[in-house]
Design an enzyme around this catalytic site. Structure first.
Site, PDB file in Angstrom:
ATOM      1  N   GLN A 176       0.838  -1.199   0.000  1.00  0.00           N
ATOM      2  CA  GLN A 176       0.000   0.000   0.000  1.00  0.00           C
ATOM      3  C   GLN A 176       0.874   1.250   0.000  1.00  0.00           C
ATOM      4  O   GLN A 176       0.615   2.205  -0.735  1.00  0.00           O
ATOM      5  CB  GLN A 176      -0.918   0.000   1.223  1.00  0.00           C
ATOM      6  CG  GLN A 176      -1.985  -1.087   1.151  1.00  0.00           C
ATOM      7  CD  GLN A 176      -2.816  -1.169   2.417  1.00  0.00           C
ATOM      8  OE1 GLN A 176      -2.589  -0.440   3.379  1.00  0.00           O
ATOM      9  NE2 GLN A 176      -3.772  -2.072   2.425  1.00  0.00           N
ATOM     10  N   ASP A 327      -2.158 -11.567   4.428  1.00  0.00           N
ATOM     11  CA  ASP A 327      -3.583 -11.609   4.771  1.00  0.00           C
ATOM     12  C   ASP A 327      -4.055 -13.022   5.122  1.00  0.00           C
ATOM     13  O   ASP A 327      -5.212 -13.212   5.496  1.00  0.00           O
ATOM     14  CB  ASP A 327      -4.417 -11.072   3.602  1.00  0.00           C
ATOM     15  CG  ASP A 327      -4.209  -9.575   3.404  1.00  0.00           C
ATOM     16  OD1 ASP A 327      -3.840  -8.886   4.387  1.00  0.00           O
ATOM     17  OD2 ASP A 327      -4.397  -9.103   2.273  1.00  0.00           O
TER      18      ASP A 327
HETATM   19  C1  S3P Z   1      -2.725  -4.658  -0.051  1.00  0.00           C
HETATM   20  C2  S3P Z   1      -1.568  -4.711   0.663  1.00  0.00           C
HETATM   21  C3  S3P Z   1      -1.460  -5.351   1.989  1.00  0.00           C
HETATM   22  C4  S3P Z   1      -2.653  -6.242   2.294  1.00  0.00           C
HETATM   23  C5  S3P Z   1      -3.967  -5.602   1.911  1.00  0.00           C
HETATM   24  C6  S3P Z   1      -3.977  -5.275   0.424  1.00  0.00           C
HETATM   25  C7  S3P Z   1      -2.720  -3.984  -1.361  1.00  0.00           C
HETATM   26  O1  S3P Z   1      -1.376  -4.347   2.962  1.00  0.00           O
HETATM   27  O2  S3P Z   1      -2.687  -6.570   3.671  1.00  0.00           O
HETATM   28  O3  S3P Z   1      -5.050  -6.459   2.201  1.00  0.00           O
HETATM   29  O4  S3P Z   1      -3.680  -4.164  -2.145  1.00  0.00           O
HETATM   30  O5  S3P Z   1      -1.755  -3.262  -1.645  1.00  0.00           O
HETATM   31  P1  S3P Z   1       0.035  -3.648   3.371  1.00  0.00           P
HETATM   32  O6  S3P Z   1       0.480  -2.833   2.242  1.00  0.00           O
HETATM   33  O7  S3P Z   1      -0.303  -2.816   4.576  1.00  0.00           O
HETATM   34  O8  S3P Z   1       0.940  -4.790   3.694  1.00  0.00           O
END
Ligand code: S3P
Length: 448
Positions: A176, A327
């Protein structure tokens, strides 16, 4: 929706055998990105297989608020008429991203380098989650953010009128944060560079290339160095969203622990940045066949044939695998409860800042179901009781977390006594057809 509506308690009873085909919905990460990149392209992007979960619907609504035309044509079939990089208009109202960390963090990145102000909020779960991990790197572009104590939502973001490009090494393994910086870099002149020590899901990089951005990834001693050239004209695309490996995990793991089960889960993404759970399950002794491996929508996919597996052994999950299955630890800890011996999950402190503190939520719920669990800040250890061994007979608190809700419902399908969850409504954020799909496979799920 979750956090706003009525809690929906649900109970799972000893079920099965599970049989048939489980066609799970589209990938959540790719669905958010298809809408966002579509909104930043000039012209019409067509999407098939879009996940119509609440998280993604909230992102669709946000893209409309920023000026894109987003239309549903049929189930999973959507189009986005984009406004171009830097073409967003200032939203007239607060952007409510509901339960979705991905939605809010990516959208903040998307507007961060355009001269406009937007205020973001979300449900009670999202309002507890840290946004500083995104607003810190965005401030390097010249973006300002004013949130509650600890960088919490609601938060007002003032986009940089004259952004400068950024070179940023990720302090946490987060797709993210990586994506927010890349999205902000799209409207900055020059080259924005993101360095990630551990590879995280790479959907943004793949889609940026697909939409015509100039991006390259070098693999060196410091990790992946991702360089993006700013101010491209993104070309609209046809995006076929593959099925979500994180949603597939629930029927797959249910079949592994419910006696006599034999199911098929077609077209599941096997992207190497997402498939850590499947590698782990196979190492534990799970009977999973990966049939007809192929490419679909630019992602490697396979059909999974999954059978009840009574010889699964607990293992030590390598910490470096965490980003590729971040996840999936809640559902893995359920499978671990039905394996022989202990499963050790280290390097998982990111779980504490997901939709809930997932280490705490799983530990408390599994203990209530009669499973011995050990935890520290960065670790979860589950002592398995073997097939059918979980006593059950408890209600787990889901804390507005879809994956906690689905994990305990799967546990209840194989435990000796029923397992309930206090609120199953958050499941609608990512897997709106979970209840019916699991019931058709033979699961006993009852609304209380
Ligand atoms: C996601 C990244 C992950 C994941 C989330 C979706 C994404 O989070 O847990 O469900 O779509 O980039 P983080 O970037 O906080 O690890």
């Amino acid at each position: 929706m979750s956090g706003h509506g009525e809690a929906q308690p649900m109970t799972a009873r000893k079920s099965g055998p599970l049989s048939g085909t489980a066609a799970v919905p589209g990938d959540k990460s790719i669905s958010h990105r298809a809408l966002i990149f579509g909104a930043m392209a000039v012209g019409e992007t067509r999407i098939t297989g879009l996940l119509e979960g609440q998280d993604v619907l909230d992102t669709a609504k946000a893209m409309r608020a920023f000026g894109a035309e987003v239309t549903q044509h049929g189930p999973g079939q959507w189009s986005v008429h984009g406004v171009g990089v830097g073409g967003f208009r200032e939203p007239a109202d607060v952007i409510d991203c509901g339960n979705s960390g991905t939605g809010v963090r990516l959208i903040m990145g998307t507007m961060a380098t355009t001269a406009m102000t937007a205020t973001f909020t979300g449900d009670a779960s999202l309002r507890k989650r840290p946004m500083g991990r995104v607003t810190d790197p965005l401030s390097l572009f010249g973006t300002q953010a004013y949130g509650r104590h600890g960088g919490r939502l609601p938060m007002t973001v003032v986009g940089a009128a004259n952004p400068v490009p950024v070179r940023y090494a990720l302090p946490v393994a987060s797709a993210q944060v990586k994506s927010a910086v890349l999205l902000a870099g799209l409207n900055a002149p020059g080259e924005t560079v993101v360095i990630e020590r551990e590879p995280t899901r790479d959907h943004s990089e793949r889609m940026l290339l697909g939409f015509g951005a100039e991006l390259h990834v070098e693999k060196g001693t410091e990790g992946h160095v991702i360089t993006l050239k700013g101010r491209p004209e993104l070309r609209p695309q046809s995006v076929a969203v593959p099925r979500d490996p994180s949603s597939a995990a629930f029927p797959v793991c249910a079949a592994l622990i419910v006696e006599g089960s034999d199911i098929l889960v077609p077209g599941v993404s096997q992207n190497l940045t997402r498939n850590g759970l499947y590698i782990t399950l196979v190492e534990m002794g799970a009977e999973i066949e990966f049939q007809n491996p192929r490419e679909e929508g630019g992602e490697p996919v396979a059909n999974l044939r999954v059978r009840f597996s009574d010889r699964m052994q607990g293992i030590e999950v390598p910490p470096e695998r965490a980003p590729s299955m971040i996840d999936e630890y809640p559902i893995l800890s359920v499978v671990a409860s039905f394996a022989h011996g202990k499963t050790v999950m280290r390097g998982v402190k990111e779980l504490r800042v997901k939709e809930s503190d997932r280490i705490d939520a799983m530990a408390r719920g599994l203990e209530a179901c009669g499973i011995r669990v050990e935890e520290d800040e960065d670790t979860l250890i589950v002592h398995g009781m073997g097939p059918g061994g979980m006593p059950g007979g408890a209600t787990a608190a889901t804390h507005l977390d879809h994956r906690i809700a689905m994990s305990f419902l799967v546990a209840g399908m194989a435990a000796q006594k029923p397992v309930s969850v206090d609120d199953a409504s958050p499941i609608l954020t990512s897997f709106p057809i979970f209840e019916g799909l699991m019931q058709r496979l033979g699961a006993t799920l009852e609304r209380d």
